[in-house]
Design a protein around this motif. Structure first.
Motif, mmCIF file in Angstrom:
data_model
loop_
_atom_site.group_PDB
_atom_site.id
_atom_site.type_symbol
_atom_site.label_atom_id
_atom_site.label_comp_id
_atom_site.label_asym_id
_atom_site.label_seq_id
_atom_site.Cartn_x
_atom_site.Cartn_y
_atom_site.Cartn_z
ATOM 1 N N SER A 163 -2.493 -16.200 -6.403
ATOM 2 C CA SER A 163 -1.720 -14.970 -6.571
ATOM 3 C C SER A 163 -1.512 -14.441 -5.160
ATOM 4 O O SER A 163 -2.103 -13.454 -4.745
ATOM 5 C CB SER A 163 -2.483 -13.974 -7.456
ATOM 6 O OG SER A 163 -1.681 -12.891 -7.827
ATOM 7 N N ASN A 192 2.334 -12.561 -7.126
ATOM 8 C CA ASN A 192 1.609 -11.954 -8.254
ATOM 9 C C ASN A 192 2.404 -12.092 -9.547
ATOM 10 O O ASN A 192 1.852 -12.439 -10.602
ATOM 11 C CB ASN A 192 1.364 -10.472 -7.979
ATOM 12 C CG ASN A 192 0.408 -10.220 -6.829
ATOM 13 O OD1 ASN A 192 -0.357 -11.098 -6.437
ATOM 14 N ND2 ASN A 192 0.455 -9.008 -6.284
ATOM 15 N N ASN A 220 -0.317 -8.730 0.405
ATOM 16 C CA ASN A 220 -0.885 -8.449 -0.908
ATOM 17 C C ASN A 220 -2.133 -7.609 -0.726
ATOM 18 O O ASN A 220 -2.651 -7.462 0.386
ATOM 19 C CB ASN A 220 -1.225 -9.763 -1.622
ATOM 20 C CG ASN A 220 -1.197 -9.650 -3.134
ATOM 21 O OD1 ASN A 220 -0.954 -8.576 -3.698
ATOM 22 N ND2 ASN A 220 -1.436 -10.758 -3.812
ATOM 23 N N ALA A 225 -2.881 -7.218 -6.940
ATOM 24 C CA ALA A 225 -3.014 -8.433 -7.731
ATOM 25 C C ALA A 225 -3.651 -8.139 -9.082
ATOM 26 O O ALA A 225 -3.183 -8.605 -10.133
ATOM 27 C CB ALA A 225 -3.835 -9.468 -6.961
#
Length: 276
Positions: A163, A192, A220, A225
């Motif tokens: 992710s 994600n 991220n 996530a």
């Protein structure tokens, strides 16, 4: 019962442990042998049980510690011939064992299935590891989920699943345009949202836990996530695989009622330098 653990997960190094009471394998060795063994010890994982190391592709964050680890523990290192040829010479193991797509590799009671995938490497693979009707998948460094990946993911009881990035953070971030396009391409990494779609549409009712893996520190956050995956949290457990330390060991059994809970809290990120 299987025990699984993300020893390291991120573009600074990747290593994943899958083992039972007498045998264990590693997928990737992208951190030093010393760090792999230290992190295993911290989680009470016995390196004497290791019987093989499988390499997904030649990038250094997946291969860096393999050569030394293989020599020190005297275990075979499995990779494709093109991965070997594509690796830096100083990272190549001395006596690799080659495999081909669709080959099944037996390691004691384990069966390891190489899974061809899309990534910007010479001959990239993910792996599904099967033992006693339990299946664990290591699926990172995937530009997009092809039918082959979807098929093997659908068979898994536990997953280490990439992710990597949040779309808004990537496109609004400081990466140069060519690198943004590379990350988001069909041979880059899963976002994600892409990871969510894969889990939502292509997993079975037997999936117990997912470690969100290879999370970018620039594009991220653990919080983003986890928030993306929140609608799936009643179907299976969701945790973060860290780049800084080994995850908690997850115990996977045929009886879903007997397993160790895994932490679900975001962790603070430390480094500030850009990485792919």
């Amino acid at each position: 019962m299987l025990e699984i653990c993300a020893i390291a997960s991120g573009s600074n190094g990747n290593c994943y442990y899958i083992g039972n009471s007498k045998t264990a394998i590693l997928v990737d060795a992208g951190i030093s042998t010393k760090q792999i063994l230290v992190r295993m010890k911290e989680r009470d994982l016995d390196p004497d049980k290791l019987r093989a190391l499988f390499i997904t592709h030649e990038h250094s964050d997946h291969l860096r510690g393999a050569r030394v680890l293989g020599k020190r523990l005297q275990i075979p290192i499995y990779m494709s011939a093109k991965t070997y040829d594509g690796a830096y010479k100083n990272l190549r193991p001395d006596y690799p064992k080659y495999f081909d797509a669709e080959q099944q590799i037996e390691v004691d009671d384990f069966i390891v299935f190489p899974v061809a995938k899309k990534h910007d490497a010479a001959d990239p693979f993910s792996f599904r590891i099967s033992y006693n009707n339990l299946n664990v998948g290591v699926f990172t460094d995937i530009g997009e989920a092809c039918d082959n990946v979807k098929e093997h993911v659908s068979l898994c009881n536990a997953l280490f699943l990439e992710s990597n990035y949040d779309d808004k953070m990537l496109w609004g971030g400081r990466y140069p345009q060519f690198l943004k396009e590379r990350v988001a391409s069909s041979v880059g990494h899963l976002s994600n949202d892409q990871a969510f779609e894969l889990l939502d549409q292509h997993t079975n009712g037997e999936l117990r836990c997912v470690f969100l893996s290879h999370i970018s520190k620039d594009n991220n956050t653990h919080k983003k996530a986890l928030e993306t995956m929140q609608p799936l949290s009643e179907r299976f457990e969701i945790a973060i695989a860290s780049r800084y330390e080994a995850s908690e060991v997850y115990q996977l059994t045929l009886d879903a009622g007997h397993k160790k809970q895994i932490p679900n809290k975001p962790q603070n990120l430390k480094l500030q330098f850009p990485e792919f």
